[in-house]
Design an enzyme around this catalytic site. Structure first.
Site, PDB file in Angstrom:
ATOM      1  N   GLU A  93       0.810  -1.225   0.000  1.00 31.41           N
ATOM      2  CA  GLU A  93       0.000   0.000   0.000  1.00 31.41           C
ATOM      3  C   GLU A  93       0.842   1.274   0.000  1.00 31.41           C
ATOM      4  OE1 GLU A  93      -2.873  -0.211   3.207  1.00 31.41           O
ATOM      5  OE2 GLU A  93      -3.834  -1.998   2.366  1.00 31.41           O
ATOM      6  N   GLU A 207     -10.455  -2.923  16.182  1.00 23.28           N
ATOM      7  CA  GLU A 207     -11.324  -4.100  16.077  1.00 23.28           C
ATOM      8  C   GLU A 207     -10.970  -5.154  17.124  1.00 23.28           C
ATOM      9  OE1 GLU A 207     -10.821  -2.326  13.170  1.00 23.28           O
ATOM     10  OE2 GLU A 207     -12.971  -1.997  13.375  1.00 23.28           O
ATOM     11  N   ASN A 289     -12.698   4.172  14.325  1.00 23.81           N
ATOM     12  CA  ASN A 289     -13.975   3.700  14.848  1.00 23.81           C
ATOM     13  C   ASN A 289     -13.887   3.296  16.318  1.00 23.81           C
ATOM     14  OD1 ASN A 289     -12.564   1.333  13.193  1.00 23.81           O
ATOM     15  ND2 ASN A 289     -13.594   0.448  14.959  1.00 23.81           N
ATOM     16  N   ASP A 335     -18.292   1.255  12.379  1.00 26.51           N
ATOM     17  CA  ASP A 335     -16.920   1.199  11.870  1.00 26.51           C
ATOM     18  C   ASP A 335     -16.660   2.372  10.909  1.00 26.51           C
ATOM     19  OD1 ASP A 335     -14.313   0.346  11.540  1.00 26.51           O
ATOM     20  OD2 ASP A 335     -14.799  -1.163  10.026  1.00 26.51           O
ATOM     21  N   LYS A 364     -15.382   7.078   5.600  1.00 28.90           N
ATOM     22  CA  LYS A 364     -16.156   5.869   5.305  1.00 28.90           C
ATOM     23  C   LYS A 364     -17.659   6.127   5.263  1.00 28.90           C
ATOM     24  CE  LYS A 364     -13.405   2.014   7.195  1.00 28.90           C
ATOM     25  NZ  LYS A 364     -13.476   0.978   8.243  1.00 28.90           N
TER      26      LYS A 364
END
Ligand code: CA
Length: 723
Positions: A93, A207, A289, A335, A364
């Site tokens: 990335e 998460e 998130n 999220d 998002k």
């Protein structure tokens, strides 16, 4: 299956625009060397487009290059100048950084490469040797987005939480600082940013249960200068950090006094975007998130907004003291990270059409935000997606007007955008000539449903407090996968941030396409999951040139010039959260993941390396077994423990092995050795003995073998041959 996902069509009007060219720079050119490159050079980077000094190109992070050698007319002559093999099948990335004729780029596992930017010759490679155990703490593949450079040093954030400065000439470690508590599931995937004499870095892990923060370290020594937490201290006491005052005066009151936030940190990780506003001397960063996602578990007695989840926060660059924040999704449970690219720009929206300095983001949650860069004041915001189920718009203060059912997860709610977002980490770009932002946008619906068993603590592993699976039973009819896939969409969207409307859009074969570069010749470059790097006309979206990279592309390109020749550089290698979490959403023909650096120039005559055979035969390697109850139990355990990496419905993208075609799945003993015994720990597949019994593991195996044979029955895979 229940037909919960609506079919959608995207139809955006294409308008033409003409823009005056005004790129002449009045700033004195001071092209930095390896030894001198500093914050001042980045602040004046628009004057030296020959080099690419920081993640987003400049502190404004517009990913707009003043180089004009490659034009709309001659871009058709772009060819391969050189390629370099990153020797990875995992996600890549990184944005290549170029200074003093050297390219610094990262591959998977936080490995740093120094290459001759003209020839591709390898100068050195630094492997920080991230362990498989640490790799398992990540949500979204062992990826890295690139390095920072400062006065003879290359600085990298390592996946296991180290921040390291390397000698730019040799790759030897100059200093190494651990930025996280290793007993918690923190990771680093983002690129560090150097601001004055400090280097800034955040982390990931929301998460899995962590408390987010961003830190500034002395760039010469690695000593901590300041830290700003994004969620409260577990006892709402001071941390001795830059964020103490604002938590006492403002943020603590937005959280209740019980719930999992106290033990799991509340989330709010600063895992990607961090920019520096040179005009206001502010560091502005995006906050992620919640942890866990489900607020009924996270903060059951409270009803507050949970600052600073899903927020854009500005702090003083020297002290880290709070200046302002804007929360995109109050009390996040979707999220909906606000970590996506932040871009500073001067838009003609001030009094009498004068320029106004703004910060922009397409997070998002699907709204494009324009905020005042000095105060954080909400200026405007509109959905940049055609379909949104969670909210109907924004009020006058920019607060979302939510669908009353959006937080009712007992019976499930199909959210659009889903947790993968209407735009994820893939950086957008802004062209000050066309005055358009270019967004790698996407549509990925997701069923969100409460998990009655989510009270079980799962420390150090994915734990968001909901049933994180696609709601598809162990047996589904032929054509189901194609049905799901047709609602997974991706497009390159040209967005007018003044009018808050789309200018043009180009459809891709699926979601999760590459980051964007735009140039003063009014070109837009973007790689895609189909494996092409494409040049578009920035004004119209017309495709002007494309080259097959023989690998899916998710990273953004950068550009530089040596001896008067302009180069376009891209790191290929499809992977990341997309590839791991959403194999089922990919078009069947998605290009394999083979990491390379590929550099183009006008008249280049090189070749892109061929795609190697992967040798995987898509057929079951053993028999199906077990009754429906066992397979259903296996599905639940799979969804809770395996799906995030191996994919919903056990359909893998290929970056991580597709368990349906694995010889290990077919063999009870090998399976147990891996799942319970941890035989593949070095690859990141650690033992799940803490969370799964041997019987659970066998139930998962029954479910997977069932899925393998279901694929044969549905025509999605071949019957095994007997040879
Ligand atoms: Ca997340």
């Amino acid at each position: 299956m229940k037909s919960t996902i609506p079919a959608i069509t995207i139809a955006l009007s294409i308008l033409l625009t003409a823009c005056a060219d005004k790129t002449a720079s009045t700033v004195d050119k001071k092209i930095p060397t390896l030894a001198t490159v500093s914050s001042e050079h980045i602040a004046n980077a628009n004057a030296t487009p020959e080099v690419w000094l920081s993640y987003g190109g400049t502190y404004d992070e517009q990913r707009f290059s003043r180089l004009k050698n490659i034009t709309q007319d001659n871009v058709k002559d772009l060819g391969v100048a050189w390629t370099y093999d990153l020797e990875t099948s995992r996600g890549v990335e990184a944005t290549p950084i170029i200074v003093d004729g050297i390219m610094y780029v990262t591959g998977a596992w936080s490995i740093v490469y120094a290459l001759d930017a003209k020839t591709g010759e390898e100068l050195w490679v630094y492997n920080p040797e991230v362990s498989g155990e640490d790799a398992a703490k990540g949500c979204c593949d062992v990826i890295n987005r690139g390095v920072a450079v400062h006065k003879g040093k290359v600085i990298v954030g390592v996946f296991d939480g180290r921040l390291e400065a390397l000698d730019a000439k040799t790759g030897k470690v100059v200093w190494s600082t651990l930025t996280v508590d290793k007993s918690m599931p923190y990771t680093i995937t983002g690129a560090p940013r150097v601001v004055k004499d400090k280097v800034l870095i955040g982390n990931g892990g929301a998460e899995l249960g962590v408390r987010g923060y961003v830190s500034a370290y002395d760039v010469n020594t690695g000593d901590l200068a300041w830290r700003f937490y994004t969620t409260p201290n577990p006892n709402k006491e001071p941390d001795g950090a830059a964020s103490d005052e604002v938590f006492a005066s403002k943020a603590n009151a937005t959280w209740g006094d019980s719930g999992k936030w106290k033990t799991e940190g509340g989330g709010g990780t600063v895992w990607d975007s961090i920019i520096y506003d040179t005009v206001n001397d502010s560091v502005i960063f995006g906050v992620g998130n919640a942890s866990p996602w489900n607020p009924k578990l996270r903060d059951p007695e409270g009803n507050g907004d949970n600052f600073f989840l899903s927020s854009i926060v500005a702090v003083d660059a020297d002290t880290g003291k709070y200046k302002w924040h804007f929360q995109t999704t109050p009390r996040d449970q979707f999220d909906f990270t606000a970590t996506q690219s932040l871009i500073l720009a001067d838009l003609p929206i001030g009094a009498d059409g004068k320029p106004r300095r703004v910060v922009m983001q397409a997070p998002k949650n699907g709204f494009y935000y324009v905020l005042d860069a000095k105060t954080g004041e909400f200026i405007s915001g509109k959905p940049f997606v055609n379909l949104m189920t969670w909210a109907s718009g924004l009020d006058a203060n920019g607060r979302p007007i939510e669908n009353p059912n959006a937080r009712n997860w007992e019976n499930g709610f199909v959210n659009i955008p889903g947790p993968m977002g209407a735009h994820n980490w893939h950086p957008m770009a802004y062209n000050p000539q066309t005055k358009l932002a270019y967004i790698p946008a996407q549509q990925v619906p997701q069923l969100l449903k409460s998990n009655p068993d989510a009270d079980n603590d799962k420390k150090m592993r994915w734990n968001v407090g909901l049933q994180y699976e696609a709601g598809v039973p162990p047996v589904y009819p032929k054509g189901t996968l194609d049905f799901i896939r047709k609602d997974f969409k991706g497009n390159l969207l040209a967005w007018d941030p003044v009018k808050q409307e789309a200018r043009w859009s180009v459809e891709h074969s699926g979601p999760g396409n590459g980051g964007v570069l735009t140039t003063a010749s009014n070109l837009v470059f973007q790689g895609n999951i189909g494996g092409e790097l494409v040049a578009y006309n920035a004004e119209t979206g017309d495709k002007l040139w494309a080259k097959q990279a023989n690998s899916g592309v998710v990273a953004p390109p950068s550009t530089y010039a040596i001896d008067g020749e302009q180069y376009i550089a891209i790191a290929t290698g499809w992977g990341g959260g997309w590839a791991l979490n959403y194999g089922v959403g990919w078009p069947k023909a998605v290009t394999p993941d083979v990491g390379h650096v590929i550099v183009f120039k006008l008249g280049g005559t090189g070749d892109v390396p061929e795609i190697p055979e992967n040798g995987i035969v898509m057929s079951p390697k053993g028999d199906a077994f077990g009754d429906d109850a066992l397979k259903m139990h296996g599905l639940q355990k799979y969804a809770e423990n395996c799906m995030v990496c191996h994919g919903p419905l056990v359909v893998s993208s290929g970056v991580i092995p597709d368990l349906r075609w694995s010889y290990q799945t077919a063999d009870k003993e090998s399976w147990n050795d891996i799942v319970i015994g941890g035989a593949l720990t070095d690859n990141g597949m650690v033992s799940f003995s803490e969370y799964l019994s041997a019987d659970d593991a066998e139930a998962i195996r029954a479910y997977i073998m069932g899925q393998a044979w279901l694929a044969v029955a549905n025509g999605d895979a071949k019957e095994p041959s007997n040879d």
